[in-house]
Motif scaffolding. Sequence first.
Motif, PDB file in Angstrom:
ATOM      1  N   ASP A   2       0.632  -1.126   0.002  1.00  0.00           N
ATOM      2  CA  ASP A   2      -0.068  -0.113   0.040  1.00  0.00           C
ATOM      3  C   ASP A   2       1.011   1.354  -0.002  1.00  0.00           C
ATOM      4  O   ASP A   2       1.885   1.150   0.837  1.00  0.00           O
ATOM      5  N   PRO A   3       0.419   2.349  -0.761  1.00  0.00           N
ATOM      6  CA  PRO A   3       0.905   3.504  -0.583  1.00  0.00           C
ATOM      7  C   PRO A   3       1.088   4.058   0.681  1.00  0.00           C
ATOM      8  O   PRO A   3       0.185   3.926   1.587  1.00  0.00           O
ATOM      9  N   GLU A  74      -2.802   0.838 -10.366  1.00  0.00           N
ATOM     10  CA  GLU A  74      -1.871   0.626  -9.119  1.00  0.00           C
ATOM     11  C   GLU A  74      -2.051  -0.760  -8.650  1.00  0.00           C
ATOM     12  O   GLU A  74      -1.008  -1.343  -8.168  1.00  0.00           O
ATOM     13  N   GLN A  75      -2.832  -1.575  -9.082  1.00  0.00           N
ATOM     14  CA  GLN A  75      -2.832  -2.989  -8.640  1.00  0.00           C
ATOM     15  C   GLN A  75      -2.426  -3.997  -9.893  1.00  0.00           C
ATOM     16  O   GLN A  75      -2.343  -5.163  -9.770  1.00  0.00           O
TER      17      GLN A  75
END
Length: 154
Positions: A2-3, A74-75
């Motif tokens: 996660d960011p 992102e994923q």
Amino acid sequence: MDPPKEDSPRLRTIETTGKRNGAFRTDVGVRDFEFVIDEPEKLGGTDRAPTPMEYVTGALGGCFNVTIEMVAGEQNFRLDDIAVKCVGVVDHRGLFGTADVSPHFQSVAVDIDISSPEPEARRAALETVCLARCPVYNLIKDSGAAIAVNWRYR
């Protein structure tokens, strides 16, 4: 992974201008863009542009498209295509003041069709994050209107 969470708000102001241009017509400006809002002839308009609520359903579909594409990136979730259909139900008695009902959507149905080779096991994570982060979806949900989202993959 996660960011990292940001502690400070990152606020953005969105400003539009609207000018009446005839009965039930508004010319709207935002940034370097212009668009028109109108009403059907049966309501006194000229039927030359979408109504405000039609723009909201269009904004919902556009917001889902953007959010899905962003989260998929992102994923590392491969997308080949996305199509979104939104249907909102309003009770015009609220707008016209003839009954004590809300003038906003009573319900909204969203059908999201995604073309992707990703396995079923990865889809729930995409959906969960998109529902949490889609601004227009959450605006409608927080209004108290019933909103159902149907995800389909091919």
